[in-house]
Enzyme design. Structure first.
Site, PDB file in Angstrom:
ATOM      1  N   CYS A 332       0.678  -1.191   0.078  1.00  0.00           N
ATOM      2  CA  CYS A 332       0.206  -0.116  -0.167  1.00  0.00           C
ATOM      3  C   CYS A 332       0.850   1.345  -0.132  1.00  0.00           C
ATOM      4  CB  CYS A 332      -0.870  -0.096   1.355  1.00  0.00           C
ATOM      5  SG  CYS A 332      -2.473   1.004   0.956  1.00  0.00           S
ATOM      6  N   HIS A 430      -3.720  -5.487   0.951  1.00  0.00           N
ATOM      7  CA  HIS A 430      -3.418  -6.049   2.608  1.00  0.00           C
ATOM      8  C   HIS A 430      -3.909  -7.161   2.721  1.00  0.00           C
ATOM      9  CE1 HIS A 430      -2.461  -1.816   3.918  1.00  0.00           C
ATOM     10  NE2 HIS A 430      -3.495  -1.308   3.169  1.00  0.00           N
TER      11      HIS A 430
END
Length: 489
Positions: A332, A430
């Protein structure tokens, strides 16, 4: 419907774990149980099936109840971006960034939203277990409160106050809370619990009796130090500051502790691997030279944490690591940092600006107001190993590096980038290491073998173990009566 609220004498007293354990305990008795936290503050969040986000602890508590998480379980979420400001998420959707003072003035207006979510859960459950935030004894925050007594009184939910004996002064904490609360708030507390006790419980009998004498609150039990909680995802970054990780292993993986690190529970499955020596590197310390893999984690403020990373000298350590042939993975915000440039023209994550990235991937990111929130699954391009996880990010990433993606989603879309030599990679997903095949493929690249235990199964076992301990250490019949349940079977 029945409801009970667990509040604490401070942050990190174990409220989240106790609520999760009680959720599983009552769910094991066949009740329809739902968790609820009116207002949470955390950069560890989870994505709901309907594309919203809530605090990670409430997603875990939903798992304890054996139900899917919904935005109503945590209607107000604050995600800190600086020491004085945070992103505000209401019913799963980003509502902009607020400075602390401005939010204090606005929060009372969110009470109707909070009560609507609570009533929604109440209508579908036999029991709702509510978690407070911080401490009700922070009376300077009482005006307009929606997280503790403001909610409890508006919804008429009885409160149990938790004291953490592991940090000391637990008698003073509970008696002090009794002293500073006003009469109406004090009346909402129907008993207290002691948490995180180590040793012979009989040694604190006199202390518990003294708390009863000074407060008049019933003693509802004392929970021991719950070792099984180590298997659960943590929500508060304070646990990272205590240093956690395996001290020996066949391969070494480290994660630098960025100032606004987010979703660090991504790495829990790696921490549990027997052949992995895993550690978070605190500020002020160099990245170890014998590291096999450096993972740049997610962050709530990418540009600010990129500057923070450079201030620690970690960019120099990372460059040396790559020259030695080490591997790097960005997740991310960490993925965005690995590119050539990050641009935040509208100040989405703080002050507007731009910065040169670390230049290890041939991509460039522009931060945008659109936030991507969705569960995903697919496979790794290099190993064809299956993964599942979720996206939770702002920003659009482009560049030639996308021609070598790290992931292919079920729908055929791709995500992430791999360097030409295959040693640097990044993606937006994630939870990548939770699935056994993806974790096995990653460890194989490092020369290690994964131990084939599904991380989800380990969490489920831990919840059952915690529920069993609470069953014998707390006064469960009294808690059930306080909540308004019929006498439990």
């Amino acid at each position: 419907m029945a409801a009970l609220m667990i509040q604490g004498c401070g942050s990190d007293v174990g409220k989240s774990v106790l609520v999760a354990g009680l959720c599983r305990l009552f769910a094991n008795r066949g009740l329809r149980v739902r968790p609820f936290k009116p207002q949470n503050m955390s950069n560890n969040a989870a994505v709901t099936a309907d594309g919203g986000e809530i605090g990670r602890a409430q997603a875990l508590q939903a798992l304890a109840c054996r139900v899917a998480p919904t935005v109503h379980m945590n209607p107000v979420l604050l995600k800190p971006q600086s020491d004085i400001g945070a992103q505000l998420v209401v019913l799963g959707k980003m509502q902009g960034t607020w400075k602390a003072l401005g939010y204090q003035e606005r929060k009372a207006s969110l009470l109707d939203t909070v009560l609507h979510s609570f009533r929604t859960l109440e209508a579908e459950a036999d029991l709702v277990i509510v978690e407070g935030a911080g401490s009700p004894a922070e009376i300077n925050l009482r005006k307009g409160d929606i997280a503790n007594m403001g909610f409890a009184r508006a919804a008429d939910v009885p409160v149990v106050l938790v004291g953490d004996i592991d940090r000391g002064h637990v008698i003073a904490a509970l008696v002090g809370a009794h002293a500073v609360l006003d009469e109406g708030d004090r009346a909402m507390i129907r008993g207290f619990l002691i948490n995180k006790f180590r040793g012979d419980p009989s040694l604190f009998q006199d202390g518990r009796a003294e708390i009863v004498r000074r407060t008049g609150w019933p003693d509802l039990g004392m929970a021991p130090w719950l070792t099984a909680a180590r298997s659960l995802p943590a929500e508060d970054a304070v646990v990272l500051e205590r240093g956690a990780g395996r001290e020996s292993g066949q391969v070494k993986i480290v994660v630098p502790m960025l100032s606004r690190i987010a979703n660090f529970d991504d790495f829990d499955p790696l921490r549990a691997e027997p052949q992995v020596e895993f550690g978070f590197v605190p500020p002020g310390q160099p990245l170890p030279g014998d590291t096999d893999l450096v993972i740049l984690p997610g962050t709530k403020a990418t540009l600010a944490d990129l500057a923070f990373l450079r201030a620690q000298g970690w960019d120099i350590d990372l460059a040396a690591h790559v020259r030695r042939g080490g591997r790097v993975l960005g997740v991310c915000g960490g993925y965005q940092m690995l590119g050539r440039r990050i641009i935040d023209p509208d100040g989405i994550e703080g002050v507007a600006g731009e910065a040169e990235g670390l230049g290890l991937l041939d991509v460039e990111t522009v931060l945008t107001s659109e936030k991507i929130l969705r569960p995903v699954k697919g496979r790794l391009t290099a190993d064809n190993a299956n993964f599942k996880g979720y996206e939770m990010h702002v920003g659009r990433t482009e560049g030639a590096g996308l021609l070598r993606p790290l992931l292919i989603f079920e729908d055929g879309a791709v995500d992430g980038s791999i360097s030409a030599d295959g040693r640097v990679a990044g993606c937006y997903v994630h939870g990548l290491f939770g699935a056994g095949p993806a974790r096995a493929a990653l460890l194989a690249q490092l020369g290690a073998t994964f131990h084939a235990v599904d991380h989800g199964i380990a969490i489920d076992r831990a919840l059952n173990e915690i529920a069993a301990v609470l069953e014998v250490s707390l006064d469960i019949p009294a808690l059930a009566r306080l909540a308004g349940l019929e006498a439990p079977s």
